[in-house]
Design a protein around this motif. Structure first.
Motif, PDB file in Angstrom:
ATOM      1  N   SER A  83       0.806  -1.227   0.000  1.00  0.00           N
ATOM      2  CA  SER A  83       0.000   0.000   0.000  1.00  0.00           C
ATOM      3  C   SER A  83       0.837   1.274   0.000  1.00  0.00           C
ATOM      4  N   ALA A  84       2.161   1.142   0.046  1.00  0.00           N
ATOM      5  CA  ALA A  84       3.034   2.318   0.144  1.00  0.00           C
ATOM      6  C   ALA A  84       3.150   3.046  -1.199  1.00  0.00           C
ATOM      7  N   ALA A  85       3.175   4.370  -1.139  1.00  0.00           N
ATOM      8  CA  ALA A  85       3.330   5.201  -2.348  1.00  0.00           C
ATOM      9  C   ALA A  85       4.820   5.432  -2.585  1.00  0.00           C
ATOM     10  N   LEU A  86       5.420   4.577  -3.406  1.00  0.00           N
ATOM     11  CA  LEU A  86       6.865   4.621  -3.640  1.00  0.00           C
ATOM     12  C   LEU A  86       7.196   5.043  -5.068  1.00  0.00           C
ATOM     13  N   GLN A  87       6.216   5.616  -5.769  1.00  0.00           N
ATOM     14  CA  GLN A  87       6.426   6.007  -7.148  1.00  0.00           C
ATOM     15  C   GLN A  87       7.272   7.283  -7.256  1.00  0.00           C
ATOM     16  N   ASN A  88       8.075   7.321  -8.325  1.00  0.00           N
ATOM     17  CA  ASN A  88       8.826   8.528  -8.690  1.00  0.00           C
ATOM     18  C   ASN A  88       9.787   9.019  -7.593  1.00  0.00           C
ATOM     19  N   LEU A  89      10.388   8.096  -6.873  1.00  0.00           N
ATOM     20  CA  LEU A  89      11.366   8.470  -5.856  1.00  0.00           C
ATOM     21  C   LEU A  89      12.771   8.504  -6.454  1.00  0.00           C
ATOM     22  N   ASP A  90      13.683   9.137  -5.747  1.00  0.00           N
ATOM     23  CA  ASP A  90      15.087   9.134  -6.131  1.00  0.00           C
ATOM     24  C   ASP A  90      15.836   8.247  -5.139  1.00  0.00           C
ATOM     25  N   LEU A  91      16.143   7.019  -5.592  1.00  0.00           N
ATOM     26  CA  LEU A  91      16.846   6.061  -4.740  1.00  0.00           C
ATOM     27  C   LEU A  91      18.142   5.622  -5.409  1.00  0.00           C
ATOM     28  N   LYS A  92      18.781   6.560  -6.087  1.00  0.00           N
ATOM     29  CA  LYS A  92      20.054   6.251  -6.751  1.00  0.00           C
ATOM     30  C   LYS A  92      21.064   5.754  -5.710  1.00  0.00           C
ATOM     31  N   GLY A  93      21.732   4.663  -6.033  1.00  0.00           N
ATOM     32  CA  GLY A  93      22.788   4.147  -5.162  1.00  0.00           C
ATOM     33  C   GLY A  93      22.306   3.521  -3.865  1.00  0.00           C
ATOM     34  N   ALA A  94      20.997   3.316  -3.719  1.00  0.00           N
ATOM     35  CA  ALA A  94      20.469   2.753  -2.464  1.00  0.00           C
ATOM     36  C   ALA A  94      20.946   1.316  -2.256  1.00  0.00           C
ATOM     37  N   ASN A  95      21.259   0.983  -1.007  1.00  0.00           N
ATOM     38  CA  ASN A  95      21.656  -0.381  -0.652  1.00  0.00           C
ATOM     39  C   ASN A  95      20.423  -1.124  -0.144  1.00  0.00           C
ATOM     40  N   LEU A  96      19.866  -1.978  -1.009  1.00  0.00           N
ATOM     41  CA  LEU A  96      18.658  -2.720  -0.675  1.00  0.00           C
ATOM     42  C   LEU A  96      18.934  -4.224  -0.687  1.00  0.00           C
ATOM     43  N   THR A  97      20.158  -4.574  -0.366  1.00  0.00           N
ATOM     44  CA  THR A  97      20.586  -5.968  -0.366  1.00  0.00           C
ATOM     45  C   THR A  97      19.755  -6.819   0.586  1.00  0.00           C
ATOM     46  N   ALA A  98      19.234  -7.919   0.049  1.00  0.00           N
ATOM     47  CA  ALA A  98      18.520  -8.925   0.854  1.00  0.00           C
ATOM     48  C   ALA A  98      17.269  -8.384   1.550  1.00  0.00           C
ATOM     49  N   ARG A  99      16.722  -7.274   1.056  1.00  0.00           N
ATOM     50  CA  ARG A  99      15.504  -6.720   1.665  1.00  0.00           C
ATOM     51  C   ARG A  99      14.256  -7.355   1.065  1.00  0.00           C
ATOM     52  N   ASN A 100      13.189  -7.417   1.862  1.00  0.00           N
ATOM     53  CA  ASN A 100      11.915  -7.943   1.381  1.00  0.00           C
ATOM     54  C   ASN A 100      11.081  -6.785   0.848  1.00  0.00           C
ATOM     55  N   LEU A 101      10.999  -6.682  -0.490  1.00  0.00           N
ATOM     56  CA  LEU A 101      10.279  -5.587  -1.147  1.00  0.00           C
ATOM     57  C   LEU A 101       9.174  -6.136  -2.034  1.00  0.00           C
ATOM     58  N   SER A 102       8.685  -7.292  -1.683  1.00  0.00           N
ATOM     59  CA  SER A 102       7.650  -7.941  -2.470  1.00  0.00           C
ATOM     60  C   SER A 102       6.400  -7.067  -2.583  1.00  0.00           C
ATOM     61  N   LYS A 103       5.861  -6.987  -3.793  1.00  0.00           N
ATOM     62  CA  LYS A 103       4.617  -6.272  -4.110  1.00  0.00           C
ATOM     63  C   LYS A 103       4.726  -4.756  -3.978  1.00  0.00           C
ATOM     64  N   ALA A 104       5.933  -4.244  -3.866  1.00  0.00           N
ATOM     65  CA  ALA A 104       6.111  -2.784  -3.801  1.00  0.00           C
ATOM     66  C   ALA A 104       5.919  -2.179  -5.192  1.00  0.00           C
ATOM     67  N   ASN A 105       5.386  -0.979  -5.233  1.00  0.00           N
ATOM     68  CA  ASN A 105       5.176  -0.277  -6.508  1.00  0.00           C
ATOM     69  C   ASN A 105       6.152   0.889  -6.605  1.00  0.00           C
ATOM     70  N   PHE A 106       7.200   0.695  -7.423  1.00  0.00           N
ATOM     71  CA  PHE A 106       8.246   1.702  -7.580  1.00  0.00           C
ATOM     72  C   PHE A 106       8.162   2.419  -8.935  1.00  0.00           C
ATOM     73  N   THR A 107       7.019   2.441  -9.558  1.00  0.00           N
ATOM     74  CA  THR A 107       6.883   3.020 -10.901  1.00  0.00           C
ATOM     75  C   THR A 107       7.566   4.386 -11.001  1.00  0.00           C
ATOM     76  N   GLY A 108       8.434   4.520 -12.009  1.00  0.00           N
ATOM     77  CA  GLY A 108       9.071   5.807 -12.274  1.00  0.00           C
ATOM     78  C   GLY A 108      10.218   6.167 -11.340  1.00  0.00           C
ATOM     79  N   THR A 109      10.636   5.253 -10.480  1.00  0.00           N
ATOM     80  CA  THR A 109      11.693   5.556  -9.505  1.00  0.00           C
ATOM     81  C   THR A 109      13.088   5.443 -10.128  1.00  0.00           C
ATOM     82  N   GLN A 110      14.004   6.278  -9.643  1.00  0.00           N
ATOM     83  CA  GLN A 110      15.392   6.278 -10.098  1.00  0.00           C
ATOM     84  C   GLN A 110      16.201   5.317  -9.228  1.00  0.00           C
TER      85      GLN A 110
END
Length: 278
Positions: A83-110
């Motif tokens: 349900s999180a609004a994660l669209q169009n974010l700037d996450l350049k260089g983010a360390n998301l190793t081994a994270r549970n991001l199932s069903k997340a909506n990142f449309t348009g994110t960097q």
């Protein structure tokens, strides 16, 4: 022992017992206060986490503020993103190793230069994202959506991408080495110089895809839809699972050109000789 000595000893004994009782009471008080403080801190952290997730779900704040909330929740091991609004974010260089991001909506994110190694992105949406130089090594991308995303120099080595949708994605030098793309949808994808070495593309749809100069050595193409695929410059004869009719078509339509490396031309000639002899 005189009466005076007895009184002195009794006096000191009472003082000693009182002192120890006071010390004990103080220790108990300190312990209770410390426990209360820890409980309060835990409650504050829980409230802060819930408040941050509520803000993301409501789309509260600017894109920068939502990106900060997302990073904070990732650090807190949050695993609910539907349900999180994660669209169009700037996450350049983010360390998301081994994270549970199932069903997340990142449309348009960097996501350029981000690291999703071993992350769970099953059924997540990464449509229209910039995933240039992003690492997805050993990540779970089953049923994930990457419609029209940029994938230049992205690394999908050994990623689980069964039934993933990469329709109209584009990028050069993408690595799909040993990736499981069984049943994936790559219609009209533009993937020049991609490396599909030992990748499983069985049952995948590659209709109208451009795979110019791609490496298909040991790639499994059993029952893949290859309608109108551009195989120019590829070593398609080194793939696996193609039917004789498909091989005959490719042999006529996409032989090595005179500009190809001599080694590639010799490799094709040897394969062709063996193929025609059978």
């Amino acid at each position: 022992m005189t009466q005076t000595d007895a009184k002195t000893i009794a006096k000191h004994s009472k003082f000693s017992a009182g002192m120890w009782m006071a010390i004990l009471m103080m220790a108990v008080l300190i312990t209770v206060n410390l426990w209360t403080l820890l409980e309060l801190k835990s409650s504050e952290n829980l409230f802060s986490k819930q408040q941050a997730f509520w803000s993301l779900c409501q789309g509260v704040g600017s894109a920068g503020q939502r990106a900060d909330l997302f990073v904070k929740l990732v650090a807190e091991q949050n695993a609910e993103w539907k349900s999180a609004a994660l669209q169009n974010l700037d996450l350049k260089g983010a360390n998301l190793t081994a994270r549970n991001l199932s069903k997340a909506n990142f449309t348009g994110t960097q996501f350029s230069n981000a690291d999703f190694s071993k992350a769970n992105l099953q059924a997540s949406t990464l449509d229209l994202c910039d995933c240039s130089s992003t690492t997805f090594q050993n990540a779970n991308l089953k049923e994930a959506q990457l419609f029209k995303s940029r994938l230049d120099d992205a690394d999908f080595r050994s990623a689980e991408m069964v039934a993933a949708n990469l329709e109209q994605c584009s990028g050069s030098n993408v690595s799909f080495v040993r990736a499981d793309l069984a049943g994936a949808y790559l219609s009209m994808a533009q993937l020049s110089d991609a490396d599909f070495t030992a990748a499983d593309l069985s049952g995948a749809s590659l209709e109208a895809a451009s795979l110019i100069n791609a490496n298909l050595a040991l790639a499994q193409l059993t029952e893949a839809n290859l309608t109108d695929v551009d195989f120019r410059g590829t070593n398609w004869w080194r793939s696996r699972g193609l039917e004789r009719e498909q091989l005959e078509y490719l042999m006529v339509s996409f032989p090595p050109s005179k500009n190809d490396a001599p080694d590639r031309q010799r490799d094709f000639a040897l394969w062709q000789k063996s193929f025609l002899a059978n």
